[in-house]
Structure formats: C-alpha cells, structure tokens
Design a protein around this motif. Structure first.
Motif, mmCIF file in Angstrom:
data_model
loop_
_atom_site.group_PDB
_atom_site.id
_atom_site.type_symbol
_atom_site.label_atom_id
_atom_site.label_comp_id
_atom_site.label_asym_id
_atom_site.label_seq_id
_atom_site.Cartn_x
_atom_site.Cartn_y
_atom_site.Cartn_z
ATOM 1 N N LEU A 74 0.819 -1.213 0.000
ATOM 2 C CA LEU A 74 0.000 0.000 0.000
ATOM 3 C C LEU A 74 0.855 1.265 0.000
ATOM 4 C CD1 LEU A 74 -2.798 -1.087 2.527
ATOM 5 C CD2 LEU A 74 -2.772 -1.319 0.042
ATOM 6 N N VAL A 75 1.667 1.438 1.025
ATOM 7 C CA VAL A 75 2.391 2.706 1.177
ATOM 8 C C VAL A 75 3.399 2.923 0.054
ATOM 9 C CG1 VAL A 75 3.961 4.007 2.657
ATOM 10 C CG2 VAL A 75 2.044 2.743 3.663
ATOM 11 N N PHE A 78 1.665 3.269 -3.455
ATOM 12 C CA PHE A 78 0.838 4.470 -3.611
ATOM 13 C C PHE A 78 1.699 5.717 -3.803
ATOM 14 C CE2 PHE A 78 -3.153 2.823 -1.177
ATOM 15 C CZ PHE A 78 -3.270 1.810 -2.103
ATOM 16 N N PHE A 79 2.739 5.836 -2.992
ATOM 17 C CA PHE A 79 3.604 7.017 -3.126
ATOM 18 C C PHE A 79 4.326 7.008 -4.474
ATOM 19 C CE2 PHE A 79 3.170 7.494 1.526
ATOM 20 C CZ PHE A 79 2.985 8.867 1.601
ATOM 21 N N PHE A 80 4.769 5.832 -4.917
ATOM 22 C CA PHE A 80 5.421 5.792 -6.228
ATOM 23 C C PHE A 80 4.452 6.196 -7.333
ATOM 24 C CE2 PHE A 80 6.303 3.922 -10.296
ATOM 25 C CZ PHE A 80 7.621 4.287 -10.498
ATOM 26 N N ILE A 81 3.257 5.624 -7.306
ATOM 27 C CA ILE A 81 2.298 5.885 -8.382
ATOM 28 C C ILE A 81 1.912 7.361 -8.420
ATOM 29 C CG2 ILE A 81 -0.034 5.377 -9.222
ATOM 30 C CD1 ILE A 81 0.389 2.527 -7.970
ATOM 31 N N THR A 115 -0.323 7.105 6.940
ATOM 32 C CA THR A 115 0.706 6.070 7.058
ATOM 33 C C THR A 115 1.273 6.017 8.468
ATOM 34 O OG1 THR A 115 1.317 6.287 4.716
ATOM 35 C CG2 THR A 115 2.955 5.330 6.200
ATOM 36 N N LEU A 116 1.577 7.162 9.044
ATOM 37 C CA LEU A 116 2.140 7.199 10.394
ATOM 38 C C LEU A 116 1.148 6.693 11.428
ATOM 39 C CD1 LEU A 116 4.043 10.627 10.217
ATOM 40 C CD2 LEU A 116 5.011 8.311 10.063
ATOM 41 N N MET A 117 -0.129 7.018 11.258
ATOM 42 C CA MET A 117 -1.157 6.518 12.184
ATOM 43 C C MET A 117 -1.228 4.994 12.138
ATOM 44 S SD MET A 117 -4.175 9.325 11.470
ATOM 45 C CE MET A 117 -5.403 8.441 12.451
ATOM 46 N N SER A 118 -1.296 4.459 10.930
ATOM 47 C CA SER A 118 -1.386 3.005 10.784
ATOM 48 C C SER A 118 -0.121 2.321 11.287
ATOM 49 C CB SER A 118 -1.631 2.660 9.312
ATOM 50 O OG SER A 118 -1.638 1.270 9.108
#
Length: 558
Positions: A74-75, A78-81, A115-118
């Motif tokens: 996910l992380v 998503f950031f790459f895309i 992201t930090l919360m998860s």
C-alpha cells in the motif's frame, strides 16, 4: 476523423517542471523508506518460517506480516504511483498550475499522516490484522482511520492530476492527448471507482465496529467490498509499469513503439475488466451464489486480452529493434538487445517474471484448480512474482531515469552497474523464494503460518526444505534492497550536470494516426465501467442483506 500534424503531436516540453519535481521527489523519498522497512520485515518473516530464527524484543510474527503487507503493498506503491503519474503529466502535458500542484501536496501530507497513524498501531501490536484486515480480526480504530486517510490522500492527489489532464484537453481541442497523460487518466478513473469498496467497508463497517458502536459485522459483505477494491488494486500497481513498458521502453532502445492506439485500447480494457472480478478471490466463500462466482471468473479471463496485447506490442518492439541492428535469424534479435543498460535489464526481467505470474493467475481464478492452491503459500508466491517482480523491477527502472532527471543529474557507470546488480540479485532472490512458495503450496503448506504452527513432525519435514529456500531467497532479496537504497542515494546525490538525464518518451509507428473516437469518449467509458460493475455486484451484494446465508449475517464478538 482528424489527422494530426507533427507540430500538434509534439509534447509541449521535454522536462518535468522544477516545482512539480519537488512534489515528485517527496513521494519518491517515501518509496525508498518504505522499501527498506517493508523489506526488512519480509526478511525476518522468511527467517522465522525456516524454523531457525526467533524474533527478538517480543515482536510478533503477524505484527511483521502486517507491516510487510501494508508498507510495501500500500504505502510504497501508492507514493510511487502518485509521484510517477505527476511526473508523467508534467513531462507530457506541461507543468501543473498552482491549484493542481497544491492538491498534490495536500494529498501527499494526508497520505503521510495516514501512514504514520497506521504504522504506529502496527508497532504497538494493536493492528496485527494483515493488509487485508479480514474480520473477525480486529485492529485499533486509529489503524482503520489511518488506512482511510491514505486512500483519501490518493483521491486528493488524483483530483489534481485529473484537472491537469482535462485542462490540456480544453487547451488543445481536436488534438490527440499525449499517451502517458491518457494512461494516467485511465488508471486514476479506475482508482476512483474501485476504492469505493474499501472506503465503504472501512468507514461504515470497521470503524463503527472497532469503536464498539456496533456488536456485529457482516463478514461476507466486508470481504466482498475489500476484493471489489483488492483485485483492481493489482492493476493500479501494474498499469504504471505498463506505462513505462509502452511509452518509455522503446525510447530507451532508440526505437519506435508499436502502436499508440493499441496501447490506449489495452488500457481501456483494463479499466473495464479490472473491477468486476473481485469475487474470483472468494471462490470458496459461502454466501455468494455460484452463478455470480462463475460470471466474475469469465470477466477475470477477459483481462488476458489486454495482457496479450501488451506482450505482443513489447516483443514486436524488441524484434524490430534487433532486426534494425542486423539480426537475421529467428531469435538473433534477442542477442542484440541492450544488455548493458540497467534500465532495460530491469524492465525486461520484470516482463519475463510476468509470464509465470500470469499463468499462476489463470490457475488461481479457475474454480476447480483454485481448490488445490486456495489459502496455501502458493498464493503468496504468485503475489510475489506478479507484484514483487514485474511491478517493482519496473518501478526501479523508472526511478533510474526519473530521479536524476528531477535532481539535475546523470546516470553514470557506477549507477548503471548498481542497477544491473539490483536486477540480477532481485531476480535470483525472487526466483528462489517464489519457486519454493509455489512448490510448498502444491503440497498444502498454508499461507501466513509460522513453522512452529505447522504441527506434526512428518508434515514439518515435508515442508522444511521449502522454508529454508524461502529464507535463502529472502536473504538475496534483502541484499537487493540494500543495493536499491544505495542506487537511490547515488542517483540523487551525484554531481549536477548541464546535460540532465532525460525522461524518455517514445514516438510510435502510428504516432500521427487519428485516435479511435470512442476510446477518448470519457462519458462512454464511465458508463460501460459502471454497467459492468452493476451487473457483477448488484445481485450478490443484495443477497447478502436479504437472504439468510451462512456468513452473511455476521458474528457475535462474545
């Protein structure tokens, strides 16, 4: 139909705008960080499964498994895309305006907060529910809210990207949109449609349940809504790799792409058939009628068509390139390919992995064959040679030209050598690990379980060799990750040059042919996509609310 002149078809600029580059680079920094964290978690998992390693400091195996899935699947993706698509738009359609770029930054920070919360909840062992977060496993509400924010962050960033795409269309009426921009828009439309499922189940089922506002949850509905999203998620990862294959690879070779119009058609078919197929992940689930499972299996197989179109297009480019270099025999062109260019080698190895990955996907989606491998570690092996090889290796190839382009640098011999080492080390590790997973899965080894949970000396003895092979493969993959991080640092910290690395974008053999009109008709594309989704899901989801089917009414927590 309109014929386009050469002047009309040329991209308005040849570089990513400097302001856009900062946003893209911010996303790519997250990619490198997520790769290191998620890769470390993956290595530790394989060592634990080998039976010769125990986790220190009270770290739980499923805690690691959740971290590995969330941070990589996910992380990192998503950031790459988000970063790559912004770069592709800026390169081919021109710079984003202030509003569009602001939406990109807002999306970036919302994704970061989520992201930090998860990650915090996973670190506290309050969210060891894997990245699929199946009920009745329950995580802390902050984990669910964090994942929701990651999705919302992508929506905000995608909104800015779509605004840029349609602004280009308004400013250039009657012209064929740049291919990379068109592909980005198709992928983003698919994303908006498919994420309705995961957003719905998180916000209306998991959050109220984790807060104690409701006592039960409809398990079948939650799984169905997840996989409505979950299979399209695979194509959300994959289509940016296809963008690179279609629009960048020929330029790397110094050749022309096979067909611009065929590339657009393949993306439209992925849009149509990537979403109404999620139930093929639920072939053994109760509560869903066999007819609807069968229908979605048929729709799943339709995705083979654009996949074969892509394979044909790419190998047509490779053979044409080889023939132009003097190849005459049946396969001589293969030897003419640029095997010393790390960008190409990374791409090509990824494509080769997709061949067994696609064959495994056909098995997984086939009702009777699926019975043999369902919920075994075969599925994990399949996942790794589809996402963990073609997608990730192509992302690496993209970062090789994108990072120096963004920072004003050039790929030098050291960077190219690191790229080649990365390609072959990754291929070796992934080949060993995924092969072991497939063979162990055929012998019934369960997915997700640790060695100590297998039970029975005879059973453990049958699988032990494959578990050790997984650890060996995982170790090579971790070495490759270290190489990738070194390559990342090399690409962004080398000396600045005047002759900046280009963001290569190819021309096509039919570059100036008119576009197929219906492929550019967005209203029609949305209607067809919605129609297929409604056909595939209306009755199954209605039955989950209206019929007394095992698993459909939920469960009691106590």
């Amino acid at each position: 139909m309109t014929n386009y002149t050469t002047a009309q078809m040329l991209a308005p600029n040849t570089k990513v705008d400097k302001k856009d580059a900062k946003l893209v680079l911010a996303n790519m920094i997250w990619v490198a960080f997520a790769l290191l964290i998620g890769g470390t978690a993956g290595l530790l998992q394989t060592l634990v499964r080998s039976g010769h390693f125990e986790l220190p400091f009270g770290i739980g195996y499923y805690q690691l498994l959740t971290l590995h899935g969330v941070i990589l699947a996910l992380v990192m993706t998503f950031f790459f895309i988000m970063g790559f698509q912004i770069a592709a738009l800026s390169r081919t359609s021109g710079p984003l305006n202030k509003k569009e770029r602001t939406l990109g930054w807002i999306g970036f920070w919302v994704m970061t907060i989520g992201t930090l919360m998860s990650a915090t909840m996973i670190a506290l062992n309050e969210a060891s529910v894997l990245y699929t977060f199946y009920a009745p496993l329950q995580a802390h509400v902050i984990h669910y809210i964090g994942l929701a924010l990651v999705i919302v962050g992508t929506w905000i960033s995608v909104a800015g990207q779509m605004m840029r795409y349609f602004r280009w269309r308004r400013e250039n009426k009657g012209q064929k949109t740049p291919l990379l921009s068109y592909m980005t828009a198709v992928n983003n439309l698919m994303w908006y449609v498919c994420t309705i499922g995961v957003a719905s189940t998180v916000l209306f089922q998991f959050v109220p349940w984790s807060l104690g506002l409701v006592e039960t949850i409809n398990i079948t509905l939650s799984r169905t809504l997840f996989w409505y999203f979950g299979h399209a998620l695979v194509y959300f990862w994959l289509l940016p790799a296809y963008m690179v294959w279609y629009a960048v690879t020929p330029k790397i070779l110094g050749a022309k792409g096979f067909s611009d119009n065929l590339a657009r058609l393949s993306f439209v078919l992925f849009l149509f058939f990537s979403i109404p197929v999620g139930i093929h992940h639920q072939l053994v689930d109760p509560g869903i009628d066999a007819f609807w499972k069968g229908l979605q299996v048929v729709l799943t197989f339709m995705v083979i068509v654009p996949s074969l179109m892509t394979a044909f297009s790419m190998f047509a480019v490779f053979e044409t390139y080889g023939r132009n270099k003097g190849a005459t025999g049946l396969l001589d062109w293969f030897k003419k390919l640029p095997w010393t260019d790390a960008r190409f080698v990374l791409l090509f190895i990824g494509m080769l992995f997709f061949i067994p990955g696609g064959l495994g996907g056909i098995i997984n989606a086939s009702g009777q064959m699926n019975q043999l491998v369902h919920n075994t570690i075969w599925i994990v092996g399949h996942f790794h040679i589809t996402v963990g090889a073609p997608v990730i290796l192509t992302y690496f190839a993209a970062m090789m030209f994108l990072l120096p382009h963004l920072t004003g640098r050039k790929i030098d011999k050291i960077a190219n050598r690191l790229g080649l080492m990365l390609a072959y080390t990754w291929a070796l590790g992934m080949g060993i690990m995924s092969a072991a997973m497939h063979f162990a899965g055929l012998r019934g080894a369960p997915r997700r379980s640790t060695f100590s949970e297998y039970g029975g000396a005879e059973v453990a003895e049958e699988w032990i060799t494959y578990q050790v092979m997984q650890a060996v493969g995982g170790s090579f993959l971790f070495i490759a990750i270290i190489i990738a991080i070194l390559l990342f640092l090399k690409l962004v910290t080398g000396p600045k040059v005047n002759d900046v690395e280009e963001f290569p974008v190819a021309e096509f053999m039919d570059q100036y042919d008119p576009a197929v009109k219906w492929v550019d008709n967005w209203r029609l594309l949305i209607i067809i996509t919605a129609f297929l989704v409604l056909i595939a899901y209306t009755v199954p989801i209605t039955q989950m609310f209206t019929e007394n089917i095992p698993g459909a009414k939920g469960f009691k927590l106590w």
